[in-house]
Design an enzyme around this catalytic site. Structure first.
Site, PDB file in Angstrom:
ATOM      1  N   THR A 116       0.824  -1.218   0.000  1.00  0.00           N
ATOM      2  CA  THR A 116       0.000   0.000   0.000  1.00  0.00           C
ATOM      3  C   THR A 116       0.856   1.265   0.000  1.00  0.00           C
ATOM      4  OG1 THR A 116      -1.475   1.295   1.407  1.00  0.00           O
ATOM      5  CG2 THR A 116      -0.083  -0.262   2.525  1.00  0.00           C
ATOM      6  N   TYR A 140      -1.753   0.085  10.174  1.00  0.00           N
ATOM      7  CA  TYR A 140      -2.038  -0.553   8.881  1.00  0.00           C
ATOM      8  C   TYR A 140      -0.803  -0.470   7.983  1.00  0.00           C
ATOM      9  CZ  TYR A 140      -3.678  -0.969   4.088  1.00  0.00           C
ATOM     10  OH  TYR A 140      -3.800  -1.310   2.765  1.00  0.00           O
TER      11      TYR A 140
END
Ligand code: UDP
Length: 326
Positions: A116, A140
């Protein structure tokens, strides 16, 4: 070639399963359905199971001879990761270690990993290339960056080959209308703006309009789900040729502000998007735009649906046909 797709019932995974089957791969989906949907898996074998179930993983790998694994399964909501980091380190880091160790045990040494843009943290410059400093600002992003590092150690120690694809903003829907974006709850801009346009939501809340950007709203790089999946096919080819580990940033290379996205949704839908201006959302960098020249140069990856209008048009058709409750 037989491919295991973890998280194959999720947004990107379900499109990937469909594309793999269309291109002649034999596909097995592993998904615990905590965030995915069984009916989104349109092809191959479906296994309802968890990456936390080590015996289950062992049985799955014993029953098949996978040539490669595409690993989408994981938790993806940034704000939740701040509130509940344990869930993110377990579902992302620990679960991936379980998967990698099952792969090792069964002699499967090729993995494509969903990484990501969140591994970069607050951008020091844009567009963001692969060499940009990695400084995640939430659990995350940190869990994904940790895994990228684990993968490199596994290559050095065990000859494991992986491709990490760092998605910017995945969006859109299948051009044939068969699959679309489904999250529960939905937190992403394009589906929520569409729901505000078609009346499923009373209004879209814009998170912050005082950023240091031309119109004060955040800028993101939206990439069509099909273009993301095409990059995975190129990664599979690379690994099948015996290629070594790589990491690539995956985006269109063009940034759109929240206001610009709203304008495009209004153009595509012909409806007004009722807007409420709210506070900034914690941890949102003002501008995230990918420099994807490396994957273009190395593998000739070219996004087919780079126009944001097209991305929104596909999403608009899906949302209207499926009337997903907000
Ligand atoms: N956003 C917004 N309202 C919403 C959802 C998102 O203003 O209801 C903004 C968000 O602050 C960010 C951009 O839209 O600047 C894209 O957010 P999204 O959650 O779709 O993806 P992210 O960039 O967080 O991965």
């Amino acid at each position: 070639m037989e491919v295991l797709v973890t998280g194959g019932a999720g947004f990107i995974g379900s499109h990937m399963v469909k594309m793999l089957a269309t291109r002649g791969y034999s596909v097995v989906t592993l998904d615990d359905l905590s965030a995915g949907f069984r009916d989104a898996v349109l092809a191959g074998e479906f296994v309802h199971g968890s990456l936390h179930d080590i015996a289950g993983l062992d049985a799955l790998f014993s029953a098949h001879t996978f040539d490669a694994v595409i690993h989408f399964a994981g938790s993806i909501v940034v704000s939740e990761s701040v509130r509940d980091p344990s869930k993110y380190y377990r579902n992302n880091l620990v679960a991936t270690l379980n998967l990698l160790d099952a792969m090792r045990k069964h002699g499967v040494g090729k993995l494509i990993f969903s990484s990501t843009a969140a591994i970069f943290g607050m951008p020091q410059y844009v567009p963001i290339d692969e060499g940009h400093p990695k400084a995640p600002i939430n659990p995350y992003g940190m869990s994904k960056w940790m895994i990228e590092n684990v993968l490199l150690d596994y290559e050095r120690a065990y000859g494991f080959h992986s491709v990490a694809l760092r998605y910017f903003n995945a969006a859109g829907a299948a051009p044939d209308g068969e699959l679309g974006e489904r999250h529960n709850p939905e937190t992403h801009l394009i589906p929520l703006a569409i729901r505000a346009a078609n009346g499923a939501l009373p209004a879209l809340t814009v998170f912050g309009s005082d950023y240091d950007t031309p119109d004060g709203t955040c800028i993101r790089d939206y990439i069509h789900i099909v273009d993301i999946c095409e990059a995975h096919l190129l990664a599979l080819d690379h690994l099948a040729r015996g290629g070594g580990s790589r990491a690539y940033n995956l985006g269109n290379g063009e940034g759109y502000s929240v206001r610009q996205v709203i304008e495009i949704v209004e153009r595509v839908s012909g409806n007004k998007v009722p807007v409420h201006y709210g506070d900034r959302r914690e941890g949102d960098p003002p501008r995230l735009v990918a420099d994807s020249s490396r994957i273009r140069q190395d593998w000739g990856w070219i996004p087919r649906y780079s126009e944001l209008e097209m991305i929104v048009a596909h999403a608009w058709r899906w949302e209207n046909a499926n009337a997903v409750p907000a």
